[in-house]
Design an enzyme around this catalytic site. Structure first.
Site, short mmCIF file in Angstrom:
data_model
loop_
_atom_site.label_atom_id
_atom_site.label_comp_id
_atom_site.label_asym_id
_atom_site.label_seq_id
_atom_site.Cartn_x
_atom_site.Cartn_y
_atom_site.Cartn_z
N ARG A 146 12.77 3.12 -0.32
CA ARG A 146 11.45 3.19 -0.96
C ARG A 146 11.57 3.52 -2.45
O ARG A 146 12.50 4.20 -2.86
CB ARG A 146 10.60 4.27 -0.30
CG ARG A 146 10.23 3.97 1.13
CD ARG A 146 9.38 5.09 1.70
NE ARG A 146 8.12 5.21 0.99
CZ ARG A 146 7.29 6.24 1.12
NH1 ARG A 146 7.59 7.25 1.89
NH2 ARG A 146 6.15 6.27 0.43
N ILE A 180 5.52 -3.12 -7.67
CA ILE A 180 4.75 -1.89 -7.88
C ILE A 180 5.37 -0.79 -7.00
O ILE A 180 5.23 -0.82 -5.78
CB ILE A 180 3.26 -2.08 -7.52
CG1 ILE A 180 2.67 -3.28 -8.30
CG2 ILE A 180 2.47 -0.81 -7.80
CD1 ILE A 180 1.29 -3.73 -7.84
N ARG A 181 6.07 0.13 -7.64
CA ARG A 181 6.83 1.16 -6.90
C ARG A 181 7.49 0.49 -5.67
O ARG A 181 7.32 0.91 -4.53
CB ARG A 181 5.93 2.34 -6.52
CG ARG A 181 5.54 3.14 -7.76
CD ARG A 181 4.65 4.33 -7.45
NE ARG A 181 3.41 3.92 -6.81
CZ ARG A 181 3.10 4.16 -5.55
NH1 ARG A 181 3.92 4.84 -4.79
NH2 ARG A 181 1.97 3.74 -5.05
N HIS A 222 4.82 -8.34 -4.85
CA HIS A 222 3.51 -8.94 -4.58
C HIS A 222 3.44 -10.31 -5.25
O HIS A 222 3.83 -10.45 -6.40
CB HIS A 222 2.40 -8.08 -5.17
CG HIS A 222 2.39 -6.69 -4.62
ND1 HIS A 222 1.56 -6.31 -3.59
CD2 HIS A 222 3.10 -5.60 -4.94
CE1 HIS A 222 1.77 -5.03 -3.31
NE2 HIS A 222 2.70 -4.58 -4.11
N GLU A 251 0.44 -12.06 -4.06
CA GLU A 251 -0.93 -12.35 -3.64
C GLU A 251 -1.93 -12.10 -4.76
O GLU A 251 -3.10 -12.43 -4.64
CB GLU A 251 -1.29 -11.53 -2.39
CG GLU A 251 -1.52 -10.04 -2.59
CD GLU A 251 -0.23 -9.22 -2.70
OE1 GLU A 251 0.86 -9.81 -2.72
OE2 GLU A 251 -0.34 -7.99 -2.78
N GLY A 259 0.87 -1.18 0.00
CA GLY A 259 0.00 0.00 0.00
C GLY A 259 0.89 1.22 0.00
O GLY A 259 1.83 1.29 -0.78
N GLU A 260 0.63 2.12 0.90
CA GLU A 260 1.47 3.32 1.05
C GLU A 260 2.01 3.32 2.47
O GLU A 260 1.23 3.46 3.42
CB GLU A 260 0.60 4.56 0.84
CG GLU A 260 0.95 5.48 -0.30
CD GLU A 260 2.27 5.24 -1.03
OE1 GLU A 260 3.33 5.48 -0.41
OE2 GLU A 260 2.25 4.82 -2.19
N SER A 261 3.32 3.18 2.60
CA SER A 261 3.88 3.08 3.95
C SER A 261 3.61 4.34 4.77
O SER A 261 3.46 4.27 5.98
CB SER A 261 5.38 2.77 3.89
OG SER A 261 6.05 3.65 3.04
N CYS A 319 6.00 -5.49 0.18
CA CYS A 319 6.10 -4.15 -0.39
C CYS A 319 6.05 -3.07 0.70
O CYS A 319 6.99 -2.99 1.49
CB CYS A 319 5.04 -3.95 -1.47
SG CYS A 319 5.54 -2.73 -2.69
N1 GLN Z 1 5.81 2.87 -2.81
C1 GLN Z 1 5.05 2.40 -1.69
C2 GLN Z 1 5.61 2.96 -0.38
O1 GLN Z 1 6.61 3.57 -0.38
C3 GLN Z 1 5.04 0.91 -1.64
C4 GLN Z 1 4.31 0.40 -2.84
C5 GLN Z 1 3.53 -0.86 -2.62
O2 GLN Z 1 3.30 -1.29 -1.48
N2 GLN Z 1 3.06 -1.45 -3.68
O3 GLN Z 1 5.02 2.76 0.64
#
Ligand code: GLN
Length: 181
Positions: free
Chosen positions: A94, A123-124, A159, A161, A42-44, A74
Protein backbone atom coordinates in the site's frame (compact mmCIF):
# COMPACT_ATOMS: atom_id res chain seq x y z
CA UNK A 1 -19.77 -2.56 -9.11
CA UNK A 2 -18.58 -3.05 -5.56
CA UNK A 3 -20.19 0.07 -4.11
CA UNK A 4 -19.17 0.05 -0.46
CA UNK A 5 -16.79 2.98 -0.47
CA UNK A 6 -14.62 4.85 -2.93
CA UNK A 7 -14.73 6.11 -6.48
CA UNK A 8 -17.27 3.75 -7.97
CA UNK A 9 -19.34 6.39 -9.74
CA UNK A 10 -16.59 7.28 -12.22
CA UNK A 11 -16.23 3.58 -13.14
CA UNK A 12 -20.00 3.32 -13.55
CA UNK A 13 -19.98 6.22 -15.98
CA UNK A 14 -17.26 4.58 -18.11
CA UNK A 15 -19.01 1.20 -18.16
CA UNK A 16 -22.36 2.77 -19.12
CA UNK A 17 -20.65 4.79 -21.84
CA UNK A 18 -19.39 1.45 -23.21
CA UNK A 19 -22.91 0.05 -23.20
CA UNK A 20 -22.75 -2.12 -20.09
CA UNK A 21 -25.57 -2.46 -17.62
CA UNK A 22 -24.29 -1.58 -14.15
CA UNK A 23 -25.57 -2.83 -10.84
CA UNK A 24 -24.25 -1.76 -7.45
CA UNK A 25 -23.19 -4.47 -5.02
CA UNK A 26 -23.54 -3.58 -1.36
CA UNK A 27 -24.80 -6.85 0.15
CA UNK A 28 -24.43 -10.51 -0.94
CA UNK A 29 -27.91 -10.65 -2.54
CA UNK A 30 -26.80 -7.95 -5.00
CA UNK A 31 -24.40 -10.46 -6.57
CA UNK A 32 -27.28 -12.34 -8.19
CA UNK A 33 -26.99 -12.23 -11.97
CA UNK A 34 -23.65 -10.41 -11.94
CA UNK A 35 -21.39 -11.16 -14.93
CA UNK A 36 -18.36 -9.14 -13.86
CA UNK A 37 -17.23 -7.14 -10.86
CA UNK A 38 -15.31 -3.88 -10.63
CA UNK A 39 -13.57 -3.15 -7.32
CA UNK A 40 -12.96 0.61 -7.33
CA UNK A 41 -10.29 2.74 -5.70
CA UNK A 42 -10.86 4.33 -2.35
CA UNK A 43 -9.60 3.24 1.05
CA UNK A 44 -8.92 -0.47 1.30
CA UNK A 45 -9.36 -0.30 5.08
CA UNK A 46 -12.87 1.14 4.73
CA UNK A 47 -13.78 -1.28 1.92
CA UNK A 48 -12.48 -4.22 4.02
CA UNK A 49 -14.60 -3.13 6.97
CA UNK A 50 -17.67 -2.90 4.74
CA UNK A 51 -16.98 -6.32 3.23
CA UNK A 52 -16.71 -7.75 6.73
CA UNK A 53 -19.83 -5.96 7.99
CA UNK A 54 -21.93 -7.21 5.07
CA UNK A 55 -20.35 -10.69 5.08
CA UNK A 56 -19.36 -10.29 1.47
CA UNK A 57 -15.95 -12.00 1.52
CA UNK A 58 -17.10 -15.58 1.00
CA UNK A 59 -19.71 -14.72 -1.66
CA UNK A 60 -17.03 -12.71 -3.51
CA UNK A 61 -14.64 -15.68 -3.34
CA UNK A 62 -17.38 -17.88 -4.75
CA UNK A 63 -17.92 -15.42 -7.58
CA UNK A 64 -14.20 -15.56 -8.38
CA UNK A 65 -14.17 -19.36 -8.23
CA UNK A 66 -16.97 -19.36 -10.79
CA UNK A 67 -14.60 -17.53 -13.15
CA UNK A 68 -16.40 -14.19 -13.06
CA UNK A 69 -14.21 -11.45 -14.57
CA UNK A 70 -13.01 -8.78 -12.16
CA UNK A 71 -11.28 -5.44 -12.47
CA UNK A 72 -9.64 -3.99 -9.37
CA UNK A 73 -8.26 -0.47 -9.48
CA UNK A 74 -5.99 1.00 -6.78
CA UNK A 75 -7.66 0.06 -3.46
CA UNK A 76 -9.49 -2.53 -5.59
CA UNK A 77 -6.12 -4.08 -6.47
CA UNK A 78 -5.32 -4.23 -2.75
CA UNK A 79 -8.67 -5.94 -2.11
CA UNK A 80 -7.80 -8.64 -4.65
CA UNK A 81 -4.45 -9.56 -3.03
CA UNK A 82 -3.56 -12.45 -0.72
CA UNK A 83 -3.89 -10.42 2.45
CA UNK A 84 -7.38 -9.16 1.67
CA UNK A 85 -9.92 -11.16 -0.35
CA UNK A 86 -7.22 -13.48 -1.66
CA UNK A 87 -8.62 -13.54 -5.18
CA UNK A 88 -5.26 -13.08 -6.88
CA UNK A 89 -1.95 -14.71 -5.98
CA UNK A 90 -0.06 -11.51 -5.30
CA UNK A 91 0.86 -9.19 -2.46
CA UNK A 92 0.13 -5.50 -2.77
CA UNK A 93 2.22 -2.90 -1.03
CA UNK A 94 0.00 0.00 0.00
CA UNK A 95 0.96 3.65 -0.52
CA UNK A 96 4.05 2.37 -2.23
CA UNK A 97 5.13 5.51 -4.01
CA UNK A 98 5.90 7.53 -0.88
CA UNK A 99 4.46 10.66 0.65
CA UNK A 100 6.35 13.20 -1.47
CA UNK A 101 4.82 11.80 -4.61
CA UNK A 102 1.43 10.89 -3.17
CA UNK A 103 -0.17 11.58 -6.54
CA UNK A 104 1.27 11.62 -10.01
CA UNK A 105 0.49 10.70 -13.56
CA UNK A 106 2.55 8.36 -15.70
CA UNK A 107 2.30 6.63 -19.04
CA UNK A 108 2.00 2.89 -18.61
CA UNK A 109 2.61 0.47 -21.44
CA UNK A 110 0.02 -2.19 -20.77
CA UNK A 111 0.49 -5.50 -22.53
CA UNK A 112 -2.54 -6.46 -24.55
CA UNK A 113 -3.50 -2.88 -25.42
CA UNK A 114 -2.65 -1.78 -28.93
CA UNK A 115 -0.97 1.42 -29.65
CA UNK A 116 -0.20 4.13 -27.21
CA UNK A 117 0.36 3.70 -23.48
CA UNK A 118 -2.35 4.42 -20.94
CA UNK A 119 -2.14 7.63 -18.94
CA UNK A 120 -2.37 6.33 -15.40
CA UNK A 121 -3.38 8.52 -12.48
CA UNK A 122 -1.68 7.27 -9.33
CA UNK A 123 -3.26 8.42 -6.08
CA UNK A 124 -1.48 7.04 -3.00
CA UNK A 125 -1.17 4.02 -5.21
CA UNK A 126 -0.08 0.51 -4.34
CA UNK A 127 2.33 -1.64 -6.29
CA UNK A 128 2.46 -5.38 -6.75
CA UNK A 129 5.35 -6.38 -4.51
CA UNK A 130 5.22 -10.14 -5.11
CA UNK A 131 3.21 -12.52 -7.18
CA UNK A 132 2.81 -16.20 -7.96
CA UNK A 133 3.39 -17.94 -11.30
CA UNK A 134 -0.21 -17.56 -12.50
CA UNK A 135 -0.07 -13.78 -12.25
CA UNK A 136 1.12 -12.08 -15.40
CA UNK A 137 2.54 -8.57 -14.99
CA UNK A 138 1.13 -6.36 -17.74
CA UNK A 139 2.77 -3.06 -16.96
CA UNK A 140 5.31 -1.32 -14.77
CA UNK A 141 6.40 2.15 -13.74
CA UNK A 142 10.06 2.67 -12.79
CA UNK A 143 10.39 -1.11 -12.57
CA UNK A 144 7.42 -1.44 -10.20
CA UNK A 145 4.61 -3.74 -11.29
CA UNK A 146 1.39 -1.74 -11.54
CA UNK A 147 -0.86 -3.83 -13.80
CA UNK A 148 -1.49 -7.57 -13.75
CA UNK A 149 -3.77 -10.30 -14.93
CA UNK A 150 -4.60 -13.69 -13.45
CA UNK A 151 -7.12 -15.53 -15.60
CA UNK A 152 -10.01 -13.13 -16.04
CA UNK A 153 -9.00 -10.88 -13.16
CA UNK A 154 -7.29 -7.58 -13.90
CA UNK A 155 -5.52 -5.51 -11.26
CA UNK A 156 -4.45 -1.92 -11.83
CA UNK A 157 -2.59 0.24 -9.32
CA UNK A 158 -3.77 3.38 -11.06
CA UNK A 159 -6.94 5.09 -12.21
CA UNK A 160 -8.04 5.50 -15.81
CA UNK A 161 -11.75 5.95 -15.12
CA UNK A 162 -11.26 9.69 -14.59
CA UNK A 163 -10.20 10.39 -18.16
CA UNK A 164 -11.52 9.43 -21.56
CA UNK A 165 -9.30 6.41 -22.25
CA UNK A 166 -11.69 3.49 -21.91
CA UNK A 167 -9.41 0.75 -23.20
CA UNK A 168 -8.87 -1.03 -19.89
CA UNK A 169 -12.59 -1.08 -19.16
CA UNK A 170 -13.12 -2.43 -22.67
CA UNK A 171 -10.63 -5.20 -21.89
CA UNK A 172 -12.65 -6.06 -18.79
CA UNK A 173 -15.91 -6.07 -20.79
CA UNK A 174 -14.29 -8.33 -23.40
CA UNK A 175 -13.54 -10.77 -20.57
CA UNK A 176 -17.18 -10.51 -19.49
CA UNK A 177 -18.36 -11.37 -23.02
CA UNK A 178 -15.82 -14.20 -23.28
CA UNK A 179 -16.99 -15.64 -19.97
CA UNK A 180 -20.50 -16.03 -21.39
CA UNK A 181 -19.30 -18.67 -23.81
N1 GLN B 1 -4.06 4.32 -0.42
C1 GLN B 1 -5.32 3.66 -0.61
C2 GLN B 1 -5.37 2.35 0.19
O1 GLN B 1 -4.42 1.96 0.73
C3 GLN B 1 -5.57 3.39 -2.05
C4 GLN B 1 -5.71 4.69 -2.77
C5 GLN B 1 -6.67 4.69 -3.91
O2 GLN B 1 -7.48 3.76 -4.08
N2 GLN B 1 -6.66 5.74 -4.69
O3 GLN B 1 -6.41 1.75 0.23
Amino acid sequence: MLAIQGGFEAHERVLRRLGAEVKQVKVPADLDGIEGLVLPGGESTAISLGVERERLAEPLRELARAGTPMLGSCAGLIMLDREHLGLMDMRAQRNAFGRQVASFEADVDVEGLDGRPVRGVFIRAPLIAEHGPDVQILGAVDGHAVAAREGRKLALAFHTELGSDDRLHKLFLEDVLAARE
